[in-house]
Each structure stands twice: as structure tokens, then as C-alpha cells.
Design a protein around this motif. Sequence first.
Motif, PDB file in Angstrom:
ATOM      1  N   CYS A   1      -6.199  26.311  11.337  1.00 15.59           N
ATOM      2  CA  CYS A   1      -7.091  26.423  11.522  1.00 15.59           C
ATOM      3  C   CYS A   1      -7.597  24.893  12.524  1.00 15.59           C
ATOM      4  CB  CYS A   1      -8.339  25.729  10.203  1.00 15.59           C
ATOM      5  SG  CYS A   1      -9.597  26.075  11.832  1.00 15.59           S
ATOM      6  N   LEU A   2      -8.118  24.468  13.363  1.00 13.47           N
ATOM      7  CA  LEU A   2      -7.924  24.214  14.331  1.00 13.47           C
ATOM      8  C   LEU A   2      -9.118  23.292  14.093  1.00 13.47           C
ATOM      9  CD1 LEU A   2      -6.319  22.388  17.547  1.00 13.47           C
ATOM     10  CD2 LEU A   2      -9.164  22.928  17.905  1.00 13.47           C
ATOM     11  N   THR A   3      -9.731  21.755  14.537  1.00 10.36           N
ATOM     12  CA  THR A   3     -10.932  21.464  14.782  1.00 10.36           C
ATOM     13  C   THR A   3     -10.629  19.866  15.457  1.00 10.36           C
ATOM     14  OG1 THR A   3     -12.943  20.363  13.505  1.00 10.36           O
ATOM     15  CG2 THR A   3     -10.569  19.815  12.693  1.00 10.36           C
ATOM     16  N   PRO A   4     -12.002  19.893  16.404  1.00 10.84           N
ATOM     17  CA  PRO A   4     -11.951  18.237  17.183  1.00 10.84           C
ATOM     18  C   PRO A   4     -11.799  17.139  16.391  1.00 10.84           C
ATOM     19  CG  PRO A   4     -13.825  19.225  16.795  1.00 10.84           C
ATOM     20  CD  PRO A   4     -13.491  20.086  16.263  1.00 10.84           C
ATOM     21  N   HIS A   5     -10.950  16.348  16.813  1.00 10.41           N
ATOM     22  CA  HIS A   5     -10.337  15.034  16.357  1.00 10.41           C
ATOM     23  C   HIS A   5     -11.890  14.057  16.287  1.00 10.41           C
ATOM     24  CE1 HIS A   5      -8.368  12.468  13.371  1.00 10.41           C
ATOM     25  NE2 HIS A   5      -7.763  12.176  14.227  1.00 10.41           N
ATOM     26  N   ASP A   6     -12.521  13.884  15.435  1.00 13.26           N
ATOM     27  CA  ASP A   6     -13.965  13.510  15.849  1.00 13.26           C
ATOM     28  C   ASP A   6     -13.849  11.912  15.946  1.00 13.26           C
ATOM     29  OD1 ASP A   6     -15.827  15.220  17.147  1.00 13.26           O
ATOM     30  OD2 ASP A   6     -16.106  15.520  14.945  1.00 13.26           O
ATOM     31  N   GLU A   7     -12.684  10.912  14.946  1.00 15.69           N
ATOM     32  CA  GLU A   7     -12.312   9.787  14.423  1.00 15.69           C
ATOM     33  C   GLU A   7     -11.363   9.523  15.816  1.00 15.69           C
ATOM     34  OE1 GLU A   7      -9.878   7.724  11.445  1.00 15.69           O
ATOM     35  OE2 GLU A   7     -10.237   9.168  10.982  1.00 15.69           O
ATOM     36  N   SER A   8     -10.888  10.399  16.742  1.00 13.84           N
ATOM     37  CA  SER A   8     -10.658   9.934  17.521  1.00 13.84           C
ATOM     38  C   SER A   8     -10.976   9.884  18.556  1.00 13.84           C
ATOM     39  CB  SER A   8      -8.971  10.190  17.831  1.00 13.84           C
ATOM     40  OG  SER A   8      -7.718  10.391  18.883  1.00 13.84           O
ATOM     41  N   ASP A   9     -11.465  10.476  18.871  1.00 14.80           N
ATOM     42  CA  ASP A   9     -12.301  11.081  20.308  1.00 14.80           C
ATOM     43  C   ASP A   9     -13.567  11.715  19.904  1.00 14.80           C
ATOM     44  OD1 ASP A   9     -13.571  10.987  22.792  1.00 14.80           O
ATOM     45  OD2 ASP A   9     -11.974  11.351  23.372  1.00 14.80           O
ATOM     46  N   PRO A  10     -14.881  11.155  19.049  1.00  8.70           N
ATOM     47  CA  PRO A  10     -15.973  11.253  19.322  1.00  8.70           C
ATOM     48  C   PRO A  10     -16.549  12.128  20.629  1.00  8.70           C
ATOM     49  CG  PRO A  10     -16.020   9.300  18.574  1.00  8.70           C
ATOM     50  CD  PRO A  10     -14.840   9.421  19.539  1.00  8.70           C
ATOM     51  N   GLU A  11     -16.058  11.599  21.521  1.00 10.69           N
ATOM     52  CA  GLU A  11     -17.176  11.664  22.728  1.00 10.69           C
ATOM     53  C   GLU A  11     -16.486  13.143  23.283  1.00 10.69           C
ATOM     54  OE1 GLU A  11     -18.381  10.452  27.808  1.00 10.69           O
ATOM     55  OE2 GLU A  11     -16.422   9.474  26.246  1.00 10.69           O
ATOM     56  N   PHE A  12     -15.104  13.133  23.151  1.00  9.90           N
ATOM     57  CA  PHE A  12     -14.504  15.126  23.361  1.00  9.90           C
ATOM     58  C   PHE A  12     -14.864  16.458  22.219  1.00  9.90           C
ATOM     59  CE2 PHE A  12     -11.671  18.522  22.380  1.00  9.90           C
ATOM     60  CZ  PHE A  12     -10.814  18.695  23.884  1.00  9.90           C
ATOM     61  N   GLY A  13     -15.125  15.720  20.976  1.00 12.75           N
ATOM     62  CA  GLY A  13     -15.519  15.813  20.093  1.00 12.75           C
ATOM     63  C   GLY A  13     -17.191  17.091  20.196  1.00 12.75           C
ATOM     64  N   ALA A  14     -17.856  15.402  20.797  1.00  8.61           N
ATOM     65  CA  ALA A  14     -19.680  16.119  21.166  1.00  8.61           C
ATOM     66  C   ALA A  14     -19.367  17.341  22.745  1.00  8.61           C
ATOM     67  CB  ALA A  14     -20.196  14.900  21.417  1.00  8.61           C
ATOM     68  N   ALA A  15     -18.499  16.587  23.067  1.00  4.23           N
ATOM     69  CA  ALA A  15     -18.590  17.375  24.449  1.00  4.23           C
ATOM     70  C   ALA A  15     -18.173  18.813  24.364  1.00  4.23           C
ATOM     71  CB  ALA A  15     -17.498  17.122  25.141  1.00  4.23           C
ATOM     72  N   LEU A  16     -16.957  19.684  23.232  1.00  4.59           N
ATOM     73  CA  LEU A  16     -16.228  20.426  22.881  1.00  4.59           C
ATOM     74  C   LEU A  16     -17.588  21.043  22.418  1.00  4.59           C
ATOM     75  CD1 LEU A  16     -13.419  22.177  22.758  1.00  4.59           C
ATOM     76  CD2 LEU A  16     -13.592  21.475  20.641  1.00  4.59           C
ATOM     77  N   ARG A  17     -18.396  20.636  21.704  1.00  2.00           N
ATOM     78  CA  ARG A  17     -19.501  21.298  20.292  1.00  2.00           C
ATOM     79  C   ARG A  17     -20.603  21.830  21.568  1.00  2.00           C
ATOM     80  NH1 ARG A  17     -17.752  17.317  16.879  1.00  2.00           N
ATOM     81  NH2 ARG A  17     -16.679  18.053  14.937  1.00  2.00           N
ATOM     82  N   ALA A  18     -20.515  21.586  23.078  1.00  2.00           N
ATOM     83  CA  ALA A  18     -21.889  21.134  23.675  1.00  2.00           C
ATOM     84  C   ALA A  18     -21.123  22.558  24.624  1.00  2.00           C
ATOM     85  CB  ALA A  18     -21.612  20.062  24.316  1.00  2.00           C
ATOM     86  N   ALA A  19     -19.559  22.442  25.170  1.00  2.00           N
ATOM     87  CA  ALA A  19     -19.204  23.519  25.851  1.00  2.00           C
ATOM     88  C   ALA A  19     -18.996  25.043  25.727  1.00  2.00           C
ATOM     89  CB  ALA A  19     -18.105  22.710  25.920  1.00  2.00           C
ATOM     90  N   SER A  20     -19.285  24.796  23.616  1.00  2.00           N
ATOM     91  CA  SER A  20     -19.594  26.214  23.064  1.00  2.00           C
ATOM     92  C   SER A  20     -20.806  26.696  23.115  1.00  2.00           C
ATOM     93  CB  SER A  20     -18.558  25.956  21.505  1.00  2.00           C
ATOM     94  OG  SER A  20     -18.676  27.222  20.705  1.00  2.00           O
ATOM     95  N   ARG A  21     -21.198  25.503  23.191  1.00  2.00           N
ATOM     96  CA  ARG A  21     -23.216  26.401  22.491  1.00  2.00           C
ATOM     97  C   ARG A  21     -23.511  26.547  24.012  1.00  2.00           C
ATOM     98  NH1 ARG A  21     -23.717  21.495  19.745  1.00  2.00           N
ATOM     99  NH2 ARG A  21     -24.560  20.556  21.810  1.00  2.00           N
ATOM    100  N   ALA A  22     -22.499  26.298  25.913  1.00  2.00           N
ATOM    101  CA  ALA A  22     -22.831  26.535  26.664  1.00  2.00           C
ATOM    102  C   ALA A  22     -22.089  27.984  27.448  1.00  2.00           C
ATOM    103  CB  ALA A  22     -22.276  25.416  27.395  1.00  2.00           C
ATOM    104  N   GLY A  23     -21.239  28.497  26.700  1.00  2.00           N
ATOM    105  CA  GLY A  23     -21.245  29.703  26.537  1.00  2.00           C
ATOM    106  C   GLY A  23     -19.385  29.656  27.274  1.00  2.00           C
ATOM    107  N   VAL A  24     -18.491  28.679  26.804  1.00  2.00           N
ATOM    108  CA  VAL A  24     -17.518  28.152  26.893  1.00  2.00           C
ATOM    109  C   VAL A  24     -16.774  29.217  26.117  1.00  2.00           C
ATOM    110  CG1 VAL A  24     -15.178  26.990  27.391  1.00  2.00           C
ATOM    111  CG2 VAL A  24     -18.087  26.421  28.327  1.00  2.00           C
ATOM    112  N   ASP A  25     -15.830  29.962  26.161  1.00  8.83           N
ATOM    113  CA  ASP A  25     -15.037  30.313  25.193  1.00  8.83           C
ATOM    114  C   ASP A  25     -14.099  28.950  24.252  1.00  8.83           C
ATOM    115  OD1 ASP A  25     -16.066  32.905  24.974  1.00  8.83           O
ATOM    116  OD2 ASP A  25     -14.353  33.852  26.368  1.00  8.83           O
TER     117      ASP A  25
END
Length: 230
Positions: A183-207
Motif C-alpha cells: 500500500c502507499l500513503t503520503p508521508h505526512d511526518e516528512s512533508d505535511p504540505e505535500f500530503g495536504a496537496a495530494l489529498r486536495a489533488a485527489s478531490r480535484a479529480g487528479v488520478d
Amino acid sequence: MKLHPHLEEGFFLARLNRFAALVEVEGREEMVHVANSGRLRELFEPGRRLLLAPASGDHRKTRYDLALVDLGHTLVSADARLPNGLVAESLQRKDLESFAGFPHVRREVTYGESRLDLMLEGPPGKCYLETKSVTLVEGDGMAMFPDAPTTRGVKHLNTLMQVAAEGHRAGVVFVIQRSDARCLTPHDESDPEFGAALRAASRAGVDVMAYGCQVSPKEIRLAQPIPVNL
């Protein structure tokens, strides 16, 4: 993707900087090029066996590129340049069913202020893809990205959201360059900004997709898709 046919064995000694490591090769110390700006702490342990690709060129400072890291239970490709080509190869072989309708593939295309890895074209229109190299896998098989803060990665996600908003298909493909991820998950501890951006991208229709790899001393190939846990 075929690897260098004559990989040489070495043993890790120390990380010198973001793009160089000190490696023991046949009893001598060699500085080796590391094509990966991640921390790679889970890979770079003293004495760990490495496989090195001989390299030459007038402007090179090193005689080797780091190719593979031997963890015992699996080999890991540490070359962050490869995922773009691995995905392109799989697309050309028509191995990725999600993109069966896009027969034409271009690499390194500009969109807005970003250079994205791939643009696919076909009857459905255009699809822009960004690929990310993943090497960090925790003991339970959880792959995590990134292992160091990546402002460039956040920029790419923002561009992909723009792509989707303008009516094109957009996606980010995480290429886990080892065979033991489940499984893969964003590494929020390392870069919370990237994790937030990835979740926002998914909600915006990015596969958001992830693939493991089959890694051997001779070649690397994309394996089956694995789940992404956002």
C-alpha cells in the motif's frame, strides 16, 4: 527497462552529500553518484551491499552510478530518474489498462509553470502525468512518499489540479522501486504540505496511482498496481 549489463558490487560507507556516496569497491574507496535527492536513510546503512553501474564521461567526477541496494529480501532501485521511463515503457507496451485509450506518448512537456513527465494523447483527449520515485517502505509493507520535503512535488500537484480544472485528464503515478510494498500513503511526518496537496489533488479529480516494481540485477519492470491510502 534493462540495467547496465556489467553491474559491480560495492559496500556502502557514508553519504557525502545529496548526490554522492562513499562506497568500498574491491577494497578501495570510491565516490559514487547517487541520482536521488531523498534521504534514503532506510537504504544507506554502513556495510550494505550495493550494485553499481560503471559510467564514463569527460565531465564526470565519479566512475559509478548507484543502481541497486540489496536489502536481502528485496533489491531496491535508488535511481530517481527511472520512473518516467518505466511508465513510458509500460504505456508503449499497453500494459496499463487505465490508459488504453491514449496511444501517443510524449515525455517532458511543459504545462503552465511546470515541466511534467508525460503527456498522453488519444481519442479521449490529453492526459498529463507526473511520476514520483518511491524507495521508502516500512516493515508492514507501507510505502511512503516523500522521505524529504519536496516543494517541487507540491508545485507539480498544483499544476495537475490546473490541468484537471481546464478539462484534461491528470494523474500522479508513484513508482515504488522495490517489490515488497502492499500500500502507499503520503508521508505526512516528512512533508505535511505535500500530503495536504495530494489529498486536495485527489478531490480535484487528479488520478492518484501507485505501482510496485519487479527488480533484478538485469532489469526493472512495473508490477501490479497497489492501493493508495490517502
